[in-house]
Design an enzyme around this catalytic site. Structure first.
Site, mmCIF file in Angstrom:
data_model
loop_
_atom_site.group_PDB
_atom_site.id
_atom_site.type_symbol
_atom_site.label_atom_id
_atom_site.label_comp_id
_atom_site.label_asym_id
_atom_site.label_seq_id
_atom_site.Cartn_x
_atom_site.Cartn_y
_atom_site.Cartn_z
ATOM 1 N N TRP A 149 0.823 -1.213 0.000
ATOM 2 C CA TRP A 149 0.000 0.000 0.000
ATOM 3 C C TRP A 149 0.860 1.268 0.000
ATOM 4 O O TRP A 149 0.566 2.224 0.706
ATOM 5 C CB TRP A 149 -0.980 0.008 1.180
ATOM 6 C CG TRP A 149 -1.764 -1.248 1.317
ATOM 7 C CD1 TRP A 149 -1.663 -2.180 2.302
ATOM 8 C CD2 TRP A 149 -2.773 -1.726 0.414
ATOM 9 N NE1 TRP A 149 -2.544 -3.218 2.078
ATOM 10 C CE2 TRP A 149 -3.236 -2.958 0.907
ATOM 11 C CE3 TRP A 149 -3.323 -1.228 -0.783
ATOM 12 C CZ2 TRP A 149 -4.228 -3.707 0.273
ATOM 13 C CZ3 TRP A 149 -4.298 -1.971 -1.412
ATOM 14 C CH2 TRP A 149 -4.744 -3.203 -0.886
ATOM 15 N N GLU B 190 -3.552 5.938 6.749
ATOM 16 C CA GLU B 190 -3.017 6.661 7.919
ATOM 17 C C GLU B 190 -3.686 6.201 9.209
ATOM 18 O O GLU B 190 -3.851 6.978 10.153
ATOM 19 C CB GLU B 190 -3.186 8.185 7.761
ATOM 20 C CG GLU B 190 -2.654 8.764 6.480
ATOM 21 C CD GLU B 190 -1.140 8.808 6.415
ATOM 22 O OE1 GLU B 190 -0.505 8.392 7.398
ATOM 23 O OE2 GLU B 190 -0.606 9.239 5.399
#
Length: 387
Positions: A158, A364
Site C-alpha cells: 500500500w 493513515e
C-alpha cells in the site's frame, strides 16, 4: 464558493492565492482525465516543488518554507479541492521527509534534506506490509547489518508513489525484540534489489499509484539509518500524527469541492418551475453538507494550532482525521444525491469525489484505529477536579 479563511499574515494570504492559482490553472483542468487514465502526475509534483509547495512546514535552512501547520494544511486543502491525488501526494511527501528532519543527525540533514525538500525529488512512506497494517509492530521486512550496509529483504504494501518515488522512508526489522526491534532507513529509490509490483486496481484516486515495494537483498548504506536501531516504530508513530492532519485537510478539500459542485447544480437545475435549491429537502441537505465541511475544517485547524504551539495534539489529530474523513464520505454521497441521475454519471465529478472519499477513512490508520487512539487518550486523562 472558495473557503473563507482567517489567515495569520499577508504572507499566508499570498501563499494561498498562489496555491489557488496553480490549482485552478494547472491541476483542476486535467484531474478527471488523469484519473480516468490512471496516469501518475509526476510533472505536476515537480511544478509544485519548483513553486515551493513540497517542503512548506520545514525550516528554510533546509530548503523548506518555514510555514506553520495551520497554514500548510490549508494549502493541502486547496490542492485536494482541485485534485485529491495531488493533495494526498503532497501530504505523503511531507510525511516521508519527517523522519530525516526530526530524527536525522546534523550530518544526515546537511547531506540529504535539502534535496528532499528542493522540489525535484518525491518521497514515499513505507510502513505497512501485506500482513502488518494497523498492527505495525508485526512487520517482518528484515534488515541485517553486514559491514557498512544493511541487506534488506521483504515486502512493503500500500505504498503511495510506489515505483515513482525517489526515496522511501522505510521501517524494517533489525531484531526480534517486538516493537523495539524496528528501525528506520532512508532508502534511495534507485537501490539495486528494490522493485515495485504492478499498481493496485483501486476504486478511486487511480492516478495516485499504490504498489507493493519488494526488497530482494537490497543493500542500503548503514549511514542511512535514521535514529538508533530500535527507534523505528517511535519515529513512524510520531510521523503519523502529523500525517493524519494532512489527510484530514485533504478530506475537507474534497468535501468542499463536492459541496461547491452540488450548490452550483442546485442553483441551475429546475423542477416544477423553480431551481431545486429552493426546495426545502434540497436546501436542508446542502446546509448539513456546509455544516459538516466547516466543522471539519475547524477541527483540523484546532489540532494544527496545538501542534504549532508545541503542545500535545495526538488525540486532536486522531479526532480531526476521524471527523473530517467521515464527513467527506457523507458530503460526497449527498452531493451525488443532489445531482440525482446526473451525479451517478461521469459527466460530473461528484461520482469521482464519492469514490475518492472512501480511502481517507482507511489509510493513515483506519477510523476504527482513530477511535481506539482517542479512547486510550481519554483513559489517561486526569479526573476532573470537583469543588
Amino acid at each position: 464558493m472558495p473557503a473563507e479563511r482567517l489567515l495569520p499574515s499577508t504572507e499566508a494570504e499570498d501563499l494561498l492565492k498562489l496555491t489557488r492559482e496553480i490549482a485552478r490553472e494547472e491541476l483542476a483542468p486535467i484531474a478527471s482525465r488523469y484519473e480516468e487514465e490512471a496516469r501518475f502526475p509526476r510533472e505536476q509534483f515537480r511544478l509544485l516543488g519548483r513553486s515551493g509547495l513540497l517542503g512548506l512546514p520545514y525550516p528554510e535552512r533546509w530548503g523548506g518554507g518555514a510555514v506553520s501547520y495551520e497554514v500548510y494544511l490549508q494549502v493541502l486543502e486547496e490542492l485536494a479541492a482541485a485534485w485529491m491525488t495531488i493533495g494526498v501526494g503532497v501530504s505523503v511527501h511531507t510525511m516521508s521527509c519527517f523522519a530525516l528532519a526530526e530524527h536525522g543527525t546534523e550530518e544526515q540533514r546537511e547531506r540529504w534534506l535539502g534535496d528532499l525538500l528542493g522540489g525535484e525529488l518525491l518521497g514515499a512512506y513505507a510502513l505497512s506490509e501485506p500482513h502488518a497494517g494497523s498492527d505495525a509492530a508485526a512487520l517482518t521486512t528484515r534488515a541485517v547489518r553486514s559491514g557498512d550496509v544493511y541487506v534488506v529483504n521483504g515486502t512493503k504494501a500500500w505504498i503511495s508513489h510506489g515505483g515513482h518515488a525517489d526515496f522511501y522512508t522505510t521501517m524494517v526489522r533489525t531484531s526480534d525484540d517486538g516493537a523495539r526491534g524496528i528501525s528506520c532507513l532512508l532508502v534511495d529509490g534507485a537501490t539495486p534489489g528494490l522493485s515495485s509490483s504492478a499498481p493496485e486496481r483501486k476504486m478511486g484516486m487511480t492516478a495516485s499509484t499504490t504498489t507493493q515495494m519488494i526488497f530482494e537483498d537490497a543493500q542500503v548504506a548503514a549511514d542511512r539509518l535514521l535514529g538508533a536501531e530500535g527507534d523505528g516504530l517511535k519515529i513512524a508513530l510520531s510521523a503519523l500524527s502529523s500525517g493524519r492532519l494532512g489527510i484530514a485537510a485533504c478530506a475537507v478539500g474534497l468535501a468542499q469541492a463536492a459541496l461547491d459542485e452540488a450548490v452550483a447544480y442546485a442553483k441551475q437545475r429546475t423542477q416544477f418551475g423553480k431551481a431545486i435549491i429552493d426546495f426545502q429537502g434540497v436546501e436542508f441537505l446542502l446546509a448539513d453538507m456546509a455544516a459538516a465541511v466547516e466543522s471539519s475544517r475547524a477541527t483540523y485547524l484546532e489540532a494544527a494550532r496545538r501542534r504549532d504551539r508545541g503542545v500535545p495534539f495526538r488525540r486532536q489529530a486522531a479526532i480531526a482525521k476521524l471527523v473530517a474523513t467521515d464527513a467527506a464520505m457523507k458530503v460526497t454521497t449527498d452531493a451525488v444525491q443532489v445531482l440525482g441521475g446526473a451525479g451517478y454519471t461521469r459527466d460530473f465529478p461528484v461520482e469521482r469525489y464519492m469514490r475518492e472519499a472512501k480511502v481517507p477513512q482507511i489509510f493513515e490508520g483506519t477510523n476504527q484505529i482513530q477511535r481506539l487512539l482517542i479512547a486510550r487518550e481519554l483513559r489517561k486523562a486526569d479526573p476532573p477536579v470537583r469543588i
